[in-house]
Design an enzyme around this catalytic site. Structure first.
Site, PDB file in Angstrom:
ATOM      1  N   HIS A 189       0.857  -1.196   0.000  1.00 56.77           N
ATOM      2  CA  HIS A 189       0.000   0.000   0.000  1.00 56.77           C
ATOM      3  C   HIS A 189       0.889   1.240   0.000  1.00 56.77           C
ATOM      4  O   HIS A 189       1.676   1.419  -0.921  1.00 56.77           O
ATOM      5  CB  HIS A 189      -0.939  -0.091   1.217  1.00 56.77           C
ATOM      6  CG  HIS A 189      -2.024   0.929   1.290  1.00 56.77           C
ATOM      7  ND1 HIS A 189      -2.428   1.711   0.241  1.00 56.77           N
ATOM      8  CD2 HIS A 189      -2.830   1.283   2.333  1.00 56.77           C
ATOM      9  CE1 HIS A 189      -3.422   2.504   0.621  1.00 56.77           C
ATOM     10  NE2 HIS A 189      -3.684   2.274   1.895  1.00 56.77           N
ATOM     11  N   HIS A 220      -2.671  -2.543  -9.471  1.00 57.51           N
ATOM     12  CA  HIS A 220      -3.612  -1.830  -8.597  1.00 57.51           C
ATOM     13  C   HIS A 220      -4.893  -2.632  -8.535  1.00 57.51           C
ATOM     14  O   HIS A 220      -5.313  -3.232  -9.520  1.00 57.51           O
ATOM     15  CB  HIS A 220      -3.915  -0.426  -9.154  1.00 57.51           C
ATOM     16  CG  HIS A 220      -4.498   0.491  -8.127  1.00 57.51           C
ATOM     17  ND1 HIS A 220      -5.830   0.506  -7.829  1.00 57.51           N
ATOM     18  CD2 HIS A 220      -3.924   1.414  -7.327  1.00 57.51           C
ATOM     19  CE1 HIS A 220      -6.063   1.400  -6.890  1.00 57.51           C
ATOM     20  NE2 HIS A 220      -4.927   1.962  -6.557  1.00 57.51           N
ATOM     21  N   ASP A 243       2.597   5.262  -6.851  1.00 57.72           N
ATOM     22  CA  ASP A 243       3.866   5.159  -6.109  1.00 57.72           C
ATOM     23  C   ASP A 243       5.078   4.997  -7.002  1.00 57.72           C
ATOM     24  O   ASP A 243       6.213   5.071  -6.526  1.00 57.72           O
ATOM     25  CB  ASP A 243       3.788   3.962  -5.149  1.00 57.72           C
ATOM     26  CG  ASP A 243       2.741   4.209  -4.086  1.00 57.72           C
ATOM     27  OD1 ASP A 243       1.739   3.465  -4.062  1.00 57.72           O
ATOM     28  OD2 ASP A 243       2.902   5.173  -3.328  1.00 57.72           O
TER      29      ASP A 243
HETATM   30  C1  SDX Z   1      -1.533   2.046  -3.353  1.00 54.26           C
HETATM   31  O1  SDX Z   1      -6.295   0.810  -3.121  1.00 54.26           O
HETATM   32  C2  SDX Z   1      -5.783   1.933  -3.384  1.00 54.26           C
HETATM   33  O2  SDX Z   1      -6.439   2.846  -3.880  1.00 54.26           O
HETATM   34  C3  SDX Z   1      -4.321   2.094  -3.016  1.00 54.26           C
HETATM   35  C4  SDX Z   1      -3.652   3.400  -3.449  1.00 54.26           C
HETATM   36  C5  SDX Z   1      -4.250   4.576  -2.722  1.00 54.26           C
HETATM   37  O3  SDX Z   1      -4.155   5.699  -3.262  1.00 54.26           O
HETATM   38  O4  SDX Z   1      -4.713   4.405  -1.569  1.00 54.26           O
HETATM   39  O5  SDX Z   1      -3.797   3.566  -4.835  1.00 54.26           O
HETATM   40  C6  SDX Z   1      -2.160   3.376  -3.105  1.00 54.26           C
HETATM   41  O6  SDX Z   1      -1.481   1.238  -2.462  1.00 54.26           O
HETATM   42  C7  SDX Z   1      -1.048   1.722  -4.739  1.00 54.26           C
HETATM   43  C8  SDX Z   1      -0.465   0.274  -4.846  1.00 54.26           C
HETATM   44  C9  SDX Z   1       0.986   0.316  -4.332  1.00 54.26           C
HETATM   45  N1  SDX Z   1       1.502  -1.096  -4.220  1.00 54.26           N
HETATM   46  C10 SDX Z   1       2.440  -1.534  -5.053  1.00 54.26           C
HETATM   47  O7  SDX Z   1       2.887  -0.912  -6.012  1.00 54.26           O
HETATM   48  C11 SDX Z   1       2.945  -2.948  -4.681  1.00 54.26           C
HETATM   49  C12 SDX Z   1       3.010  -3.812  -5.950  1.00 54.26           C
HETATM   50  N2  SDX Z   1       1.620  -4.096  -6.381  1.00 54.26           N
HETATM   51  C13 SDX Z   1       1.016  -5.341  -5.964  1.00 54.26           C
HETATM   52  O8  SDX Z   1       1.392  -5.781  -4.689  1.00 54.26           O
HETATM   53  C14 SDX Z   1      -0.477  -5.428  -6.307  1.00 54.26           C
HETATM   54  O9  SDX Z   1      -0.587  -5.039  -7.611  1.00 54.26           O
HETATM   55  C15 SDX Z   1      -1.496  -4.682  -5.473  1.00 54.26           C
HETATM   56  C16 SDX Z   1      -1.380  -4.982  -4.025  1.00 54.26           C
HETATM   57  C17 SDX Z   1      -1.372  -3.217  -5.693  1.00 54.26           C
HETATM   58  C18 SDX Z   1      -2.893  -5.121  -5.957  1.00 54.26           C
HETATM   59  O10 SDX Z   1      -3.035  -6.451  -5.590  1.00 54.26           O
HETATM   60  P1  SDX Z   1      -4.356  -7.268  -6.018  1.00 54.26           P
HETATM   61  O11 SDX Z   1      -5.413  -6.393  -6.555  1.00 54.26           O
HETATM   62  O12 SDX Z   1      -4.699  -8.169  -4.884  1.00 54.26           O
HETATM   63  O13 SDX Z   1      -3.833  -8.077  -7.249  1.00 54.26           O
HETATM   64  P2  SDX Z   1      -3.297  -9.536  -7.169  1.00 54.26           P
HETATM   65  O14 SDX Z   1      -2.271  -9.620  -6.086  1.00 54.26           O
HETATM   66  O15 SDX Z   1      -4.458 -10.462  -7.134  1.00 54.26           O
HETATM   67  O16 SDX Z   1      -2.528  -9.670  -8.566  1.00 54.26           O
HETATM   68  C19 SDX Z   1      -3.214 -10.115  -9.725  1.00 54.26           C
HETATM   69  C20 SDX Z   1      -2.132 -10.800 -10.557  1.00 54.26           C
HETATM   70  C21 SDX Z   1      -1.384 -11.876  -9.794  1.00 54.26           C
HETATM   71  O17 SDX Z   1      -0.860 -12.792 -10.757  1.00 54.26           O
HETATM   72  P3  SDX Z   1      -1.715 -14.193 -11.025  1.00 54.26           P
HETATM   73  O18 SDX Z   1      -1.837 -14.867  -9.661  1.00 54.26           O
HETATM   74  O19 SDX Z   1      -3.032 -13.779 -11.607  1.00 54.26           O
HETATM   75  O20 SDX Z   1      -0.852 -14.957 -11.986  1.00 54.26           O
HETATM   76  O21 SDX Z   1      -1.127  -9.830 -10.933  1.00 54.26           O
HETATM   77  C22 SDX Z   1       0.115 -10.184 -10.340  1.00 54.26           C
HETATM   78  C23 SDX Z   1      -0.183 -11.147  -9.219  1.00 54.26           C
HETATM   79  O22 SDX Z   1       0.919 -12.011  -8.996  1.00 54.26           O
HETATM   80  N3  SDX Z   1       0.706  -8.941  -9.847  1.00 54.26           N
HETATM   81  C24 SDX Z   1       1.990  -8.611  -9.962  1.00 54.26           C
HETATM   82  C25 SDX Z   1       2.085  -7.325  -9.405  1.00 54.26           C
HETATM   83  N4  SDX Z   1       0.884  -6.919  -8.981  1.00 54.26           N
HETATM   84  C26 SDX Z   1       0.025  -7.938  -9.256  1.00 54.26           C
HETATM   85  N5  SDX Z   1       3.048  -9.293 -10.456  1.00 54.26           N
HETATM   86  C27 SDX Z   1       4.240  -8.650 -10.405  1.00 54.26           C
HETATM   87  N6  SDX Z   1       4.415  -7.392  -9.894  1.00 54.26           N
HETATM   88  C28 SDX Z   1       3.366  -6.714  -9.393  1.00 54.26           C
HETATM   89  N7  SDX Z   1       3.515  -5.498  -8.897  1.00 54.26           N
END
Ligand code: SDX
Length: 426
Positions: free
Chosen positions: A266, A308, A365
Site C-alpha cells: 500500500h 492496482h 507510487d
Molecule cells: C496504493 O487501493 C488503493 O487505492 C491504493 C492506493 C491509494 O491511493 O490508496 O492507490 C495506493 O497502495 C497503490 C499500490 C501500491 N503497491 C504496489 O505498487 C505494490 C506492488 N503491487 C502489488 O502488490 C499489487 O498489484 C497490489 C497490491 C497493488 C494489488 O493487488 P491485487 O489487486 O490483490 O492483485 P493480485 O495480487 O491479485 O494480482 C493479480 C495478478 C497476480 O498474478 P496471477 O496470480 O493472476 O498470476 O497480478 C500479479 C499477481 O501475482 N501482480 C503482480 C504485481 N501486482 C500484481 N506481479 C508482479 N508485480 C506486481 N507489482
C-alpha cells in the site's frame, strides 16, 4: 429509478430476491443484507475485491478508464488549478470554497499548526534511528491524550475540530519526526507562510540561517499532496472506517490508518519502489532479469509501483507525477539516471504479455519517490508524506461514516476451517 432485483436461488431450492443498488457513477451492487435470512447463506470475498462496504459521496474511481474524481471534479483539473487546502475543504465539505470560505478555512488551519510542547518531547523520546512511520503511528495515536475537549464522536463540532487539528498538525509532526532523525532542532510553524511553504520551512530550515521556500519545490509538493489526498475505500481508509465504527476517537482511528498505509503493498510502496530502482541501478541487475523475477511465481519479488486493485488502466496520478518528474528534474537536477531507468522499466513492462494480460500499469507510487528524493526528502519519510496527504481523505471518510444512517460496527463473517467440535481429554 424503479427498484431492480437479482434473484438468488440456493442449492437447497431456497431463494432470495435481492435489491440492486445504483450510485451516481460505477457498477451496480446487489444488496445482500437480507440474503442470510432467506437462504441461510453468507458471502465470501477475501480482500473485499467485489464488495462495497459503504455508500460514499467523496471520491470516485473508474479503474477501467483511469478516472479519479474528488467530489465529482477530475483529478487532472484539480492538479492543475487547485491547492491542497482547497482540496481539503472540497473533500471535507463537498463543495469548492468561496473566496471567503477559503480564507476562513486557511486561517483556521494555520491557527492549529502548532502542537503541544509535550508532543515535541514525545517525538524526542524515540531512538534516533526509529523508522519515521513508527514515530508517526505512535505520535498520531498519542494526540488523543492531548485533545480531551474534542473526543465526543457524536458531536459534529468535535468531529470538525478534530479534522482541522489533524490536517493542520500532520506537517508539523512529520517535520518534527524528520528533524529528530537528523538530530536537528525542531522548527516551529511560521503563520505568514502558506501550508506547503510552511512544511518546507519546518523540514529544511535551520535556526542558524534564514530560509526562503523554493517555489518549484512548493509547486511539486502541492501536486503530490493533491494527488494523494483520497482514493475511495483503499486499505488504510477502510481501516480508518472500521476503527471508527467501534466508536474509537478520531486520533486513534487515523493512527490505525497510518499503520495500514505503512505496508509495502500500500503506501509503503513508494519507498519500496526507490529501493527496487536503486538495487537495479547499483546491483547491475538488468531490467529483463528484474521483470523475469517479477513474473516468477516462485520468487516473492513483485515489481513495486505496478498493479492496482482498481486501476486496470493507467493510474491518472502516475501520469501527472511522471510529467512533474520531467519538469522538476530538468530544473532541480536529481536522479536523472533513476528516472530514466523508471521510464525504461515502464516501457519494458507495457510491452510484456504478463503485465498486459494482468493489466498491470504504473501506479501513483512508481514515480512519486523520484520527486520526493529530488526535493531532498529521505526515502524513509516517503510514506509519511503519503500519510500527511491522505489524512484529509481518512478524516473525511471517518466523518462521513459517522453521518451515515446505515453505518454500524464492522464485523465480517468467516468460513471456519478449524477442527470440528471435540471434547477435552478426560
Ligand atoms: C496504493 O487501493 C488503493 O487505492 C491504493 C492506493 C491509494 O491511493 O490508496 O492507490 C495506493 O497502495 C497503490 C499500490 C501500491 N503497491 C504496489 O505498487 C505494490 C506492488 N503491487 C502489488 O502488490 C499489487 O498489484 C497490489 C497490491 C497493488 C494489488 O493487488 P491485487 O489487486 O490483490 O492483485 P493480485 O495480487 O491479485 O494480482 C493479480 C495478478 C497476480 O498474478 P496471477 O496470480 O493472476 O498470476 O497480478 C500479479 C499477481 O501475482 N501482480 C503482480 C504485481 N501486482 C500484481 N506481479 C508482479 N508485480 C506486481 N507489482
Amino acid at each position: 429509478m424503479t427498484d431492480r432485483t437479482a434473484k438468488l436461488t440456493s442449492h437447497d431450492g431456497s431463494s432470495a430476491d435481492l435489491t440492486v443498488l445504483s450510485g451516481t457513477h460505477g457498477p451496480d451492487c446487489v444488496d445482500v443484507r437480507g440474503m442470510n435470512k432467506s437462504t441461510g447463506l453468507f458471502t465470501y470475498d477475501p480482500g473485499f475485491a467485489t464488495t462495497a462496504s459503504c455508500k460514499s459521496s467523496i471520491t470516485f474511481i473508474d479503474g477501467g478508464e483511469g478516472i479519479l474524481l474528488y467530489r465529482g471534479y477530475p483529478i487532472e483539473q484539480l492538479a492543475e488549478r487547485s491547492t491542497y487546502l482547497e482540496v481539503c475543504y472540497l473533500l471535507m465539505y463537498g463543495e469548492l470554497p468561496t473566496p471567503e470560505q477559503s480564507e476562513s478555512f486557511n486561517s483556521i488551519i494555520t491557527q492549529h499548526t502548532m502542537v503541544h510542547e509535550n508532543v515535541r518531547n514525545f517525538i524526542a523520546g524515540f531512538r534516533y534511528d526509529a523508522h519515521p512511520m513508527a514515530m508517526l503511528v505512535g505520535t498520531v495515536g498519542a494526540l488523543s491524550s492531548f485533545y480531551h475537549d474534542s473526543l465526543d464522536i457524536n458531536n459534529p463540532k468535535h468531529r470538525e475540530i478534530s479534522a482541522h487539528r489533524l490536517i493542520a498538525k500532520m506537517p508539523t509532526i512529520a517535520s518534527y519526526i524528520h528533524k529528530h532523525s537528523l538530530g536537528q532542532p525542531f522548527m516551529y510553524p511560521q503563520n505568514e507562510l502558506s501550508y506547503v511553504e510552511n512544511f518546507t520551512q519546518m523540514m529544511f530550515a535551520v535556526p542558524a540561517e534564514n530560509f526562503t521556500p523554493n517555489p518549484t519545490a512548493v509547486k511539486a509538493l502541492e501536486l503530490i499532496l493533491i494527488l494523494h489526498a483520497d482514493h475511495e475505500q483503499n486499505a488504510s481508509t477502510s481501516t480508518v472506517r472500521l476503527a471508527g465504527s467501534s466508536g474509537a476517537n478520531p486520533f486513534a482511528s487515523i493512527a490505525a490508518g497510518v499503520a495500514s498505509l505503512w505496508g509495502p503493498a500500500h503506501g509503503g510502496a513508494n519507498e519500496a519502489v526507490m529501493n527496487m530502482l536503486d538495487d537495479i541501478l547499483h546491483s547491475g541487475e538488468t531490467i529483463e532479469r528484474t521483470i523475469e523475477r517479477a513474473k516468477d511465481k516462485n520468487d516473492p519479488f513483485r515489481l513495486m509501483g505496478f498493479g492496482h486493485r482498481v486501476y486496470k488502466n493507467f493510474d491518472p496520478r502516475a501520469t501527472l507525477i511522471q510529467k512533474m518528474c520531467h519538469d522538476l528534474l530538468d530544473e532541480l537536477g536529481g536522479d536523472q539516471p533513476l528516472f530514466e531507468l523508471a521510464m525504461e522499466l515502464e516501457k519494458a513492462t507495457l510491452a510484456d504479455p504478463y503485465f498486459i494480460e494482468r493489466k498491470l500499469y504504473p501506479n501513483v507510487d512508481f514515480y512519486s519517490g523520484i520527486i520526493l528524493r529530488a526535493l531532498g526528502i529521505p526515502m524513509s519519510m516517503f510514506t509519511v508524506m503519503f500519510a500527511m496527504a491522505r489524512t484529509v481523505g481518512w478524516i473525511s471518510h471517518w466523518i462521513e461514516s459517522h453521518e451515515d444512517p446505515e453505518g454500524r460496527i464492522g464485523r465480517p463473517q468467516q468460513i471456519y476451517t478449524g477442527p470440528a467440535r471435540r471434547d477435552y481429554p478426560a
